[in-house]
Design a protein around this motif. Structure first.
Motif, mmCIF file in Angstrom:
data_model
loop_
_atom_site.group_PDB
_atom_site.id
_atom_site.type_symbol
_atom_site.label_atom_id
_atom_site.label_comp_id
_atom_site.label_asym_id
_atom_site.label_seq_id
_atom_site.Cartn_x
_atom_site.Cartn_y
_atom_site.Cartn_z
ATOM 1 N N SER A 17 0.848 -1.265 0.032
ATOM 2 C CA SER A 17 -0.087 -0.026 -0.145
ATOM 3 C C SER A 17 1.040 1.187 0.090
ATOM 4 O O SER A 17 0.668 2.128 -0.929
ATOM 5 C CB SER A 17 -1.289 -0.032 1.161
ATOM 6 O OG SER A 17 -1.798 -1.142 1.105
ATOM 7 N N GLU A 73 -8.572 2.110 -2.435
ATOM 8 C CA GLU A 73 -9.449 1.150 -2.644
ATOM 9 C C GLU A 73 -9.231 0.022 -3.944
ATOM 10 O O GLU A 73 -10.030 -0.869 -3.765
ATOM 11 C CB GLU A 73 -10.962 1.930 -2.999
ATOM 12 C CG GLU A 73 -11.695 2.598 -2.122
ATOM 13 C CD GLU A 73 -11.098 4.141 -2.131
ATOM 14 O OE1 GLU A 73 -10.133 4.372 -2.236
ATOM 15 O OE2 GLU A 73 -11.815 5.007 -1.386
ATOM 16 N N ILE A 87 -16.171 -3.274 -6.823
ATOM 17 C CA ILE A 87 -15.765 -1.759 -6.488
ATOM 18 C C ILE A 87 -16.652 -1.060 -7.661
ATOM 19 O O ILE A 87 -17.288 0.040 -7.268
ATOM 20 C CB ILE A 87 -14.552 -1.566 -7.142
ATOM 21 C CG1 ILE A 87 -13.449 -1.847 -6.116
ATOM 22 C CG2 ILE A 87 -14.104 0.173 -7.241
ATOM 23 C CD1 ILE A 87 -11.896 -1.774 -6.373
ATOM 24 N N THR A 120 -20.006 -1.073 -5.680
ATOM 25 C CA THR A 120 -20.092 -0.163 -4.538
ATOM 26 C C THR A 120 -19.950 1.308 -4.893
ATOM 27 O O THR A 120 -20.823 2.159 -4.401
ATOM 28 C CB THR A 120 -18.941 -0.380 -3.332
ATOM 29 O OG1 THR A 120 -18.926 -1.780 -3.458
ATOM 30 C CG2 THR A 120 -19.277 0.013 -2.231
ATOM 31 N N HIS A 121 -18.833 1.812 -5.663
ATOM 32 C CA HIS A 121 -18.954 3.293 -6.084
ATOM 33 C C HIS A 121 -19.612 3.701 -7.158
ATOM 34 O O HIS A 121 -19.516 4.903 -7.437
ATOM 35 C CB HIS A 121 -17.326 3.193 -6.202
ATOM 36 C CG HIS A 121 -16.274 3.104 -4.951
ATOM 37 N ND1 HIS A 121 -16.076 4.140 -4.055
ATOM 38 C CD2 HIS A 121 -16.079 2.058 -4.517
ATOM 39 C CE1 HIS A 121 -15.497 3.513 -3.160
ATOM 40 N NE2 HIS A 121 -15.223 2.274 -3.347
ATOM 41 N N ILE A 180 -13.353 6.446 -9.023
ATOM 42 C CA ILE A 180 -12.612 5.122 -8.599
ATOM 43 C C ILE A 180 -13.157 3.989 -9.570
ATOM 44 O O ILE A 180 -12.440 3.062 -10.162
ATOM 45 C CB ILE A 180 -13.092 4.646 -7.062
ATOM 46 C CG1 ILE A 180 -12.775 5.694 -6.277
ATOM 47 C CG2 ILE A 180 -12.689 3.291 -7.004
ATOM 48 C CD1 ILE A 180 -11.303 5.414 -5.755
#
Lengths: 177, 195
Positions: free
Chosen positions: A77, A88, A110, A113-114, A120
């Motif tokens: 990360s 994310e 993803i 969700t987004h 994103i």
């Protein structure tokens, strides 16, 4: 532009399927016999990949299920954050070279969700579309001809994957934000 | 290198599972992985058999040779160790074209045919040749014009413009492919000196 490319994709295989036998007949090739002669090796070629794929996919599966992959994601990360990769999409970036199915699962999650049209969502779509499951491809292709020493293929493959990731982040920032 | 990666994934996996107190997932994960691998290979039988037949036809009709001849300047640069108009070239070109068009089903058999042809030129059948490394670098980083799967997913989740990521994908893959070619060249000369 997209329309042309999309049509090309749809037509490519039917056209090949028509043109190859047509030209072969024109050049006096026994098309049926020749096709069968070539196809004979199909079973053997596919089956030969089994031990190589089993070896690689078992290792990847154990690595993932144990939770070790999550640790790897956390370890990477800070590095990925440095080049501007949002937190994310990190799991996707690390998973992508190892497991195509898992990476697609993450990308789908993803997008769900987004939203597909969020930054994103667009970024992870670009990442998913632009990268390949490098380890799987290397294992399958080398395995089919019985090669077990890959030399520098892994390094050049991962270098390209990392470049694609950075380029995805860069171009999405330029185009979408 | 692949030895260390393989061993590392298994050893770290088992240790992490033990440390987290769920060692039982290892057994299941190993079996699942093996099963998925065999399933993938079996699934490949049909499509590989079909494309091997078509490729043999294309070869007999002289199409593979003319295709290889067509892109000779480029392939001479990328694959200096492969003779001109070798059947490997035709298969490589067809594999990369299928990849560019997002035709995964056709790309894999073509790629395996290319590997078989390259293997005929390989002096050491257990070790990857220069040409194979170059081919795989190109293959895994190949430019993609239409990422079909993710466009489908964007569509399912209600994107106003599912294909708007086509341009960014082309840019990202072009960058990746450029670096793949350069990295392959540099690594090839490093490994040549080592021998």
């Amino acid at each position: 532009m997209f329309g042309i490319v999309s049509d090309l994709s749809r037509w490519a295989i039917p056209v090949v399927l028509l043109m190859v036998p047509l030209i072969a007949i024109f050049r006096k090739v026994n098309v049926f016999e020749t096709f069968v002669e070539g196809a004979e090796a199909g079973f053997e070629t596919a089956i030969k990949t089994i031990p190589y794929l089993v070896a690689m996919l078992v290792a990847i599966s154990v690595f993932r299920a144990s939770g070790a992959l999550d640790i790897l994601v956390e370890a990477f990360s800070p590095v990925l954050n440095l080049v501007g990769v949002p937190a994310e999409v990190l799991p996707h970036a690390v998973m992508r070279p190892l497991s195509g199915g898992a990476a697609l699962g993450i990308a789908t999650d993803i997008v769900k969700t987004h939203g597909p049209d969020s930054f994103i969502g667009r970024l992870v779509s670009t990442m998913q579309g632009s990268s390949d499951t490098t380890f799987y491809v290397l294992t399958l292709y080398f395995g089919s001809v019985g090669i077990s020493r890959y030399r520098y293929s892994v390094i050049s493959g991962l270098a390209a994957d990392f470049t694609t990731l950075v380029a995805s982040v860069y171009v999405c920032h330029k185009v979408f934000s | 290198m692949v030895n260390y990666i393989w061993f590392g994934m298994i050893a770290i996996g088992v240790l992490v599972a033990a440390f987290n107190g769920h060692i039982e997932v290892v057994t299941k994960a190993a079996l699942d992985g093996a099963q998925f691998a065999v399933q993938t290979s079996i699934d490949l039988v049909a499509i590989i058999t079909f494309w091997l037949g078509i490729m043999k036809l294309a070869e007999e009709a002289g199409l593979v040779r003319s295709l290889a001849g067509l892109v000779q300047p480029l392939t001479n640069f990328l694959f200096p160790s492969v003779p001109r108009e070798h059947p490997a070239m035709g298969a490589i070109i067809m594999n990369l074209s299928a990849n560019i068009l997002g035709l995964g089903n056709a790309a894999t058999p073509m790629g395996l045919i290319a590997m078989q042809e390259l293997q005929k030129l390989n002096p050491d059948p257990k070790t990857a040749s220069d040409a194979m490394c170059t081919f795989l670098a190109l293959n895994t980083s190949c430019i993609t014009l239409i990422p079909t799967t993710i466009i489908g997913i964007r569509l399912i989740y209600g994107s106003a413009n599912p294909t708007e990521i086509v341009g960014t994908t082309i840019f990202a893959t072009a960058a990746g492919m450029t670096v793949a070619v350069i990295a392959d060249r540099i690594l090839r000369s490093i490994y040549m000196q080592r021998r």
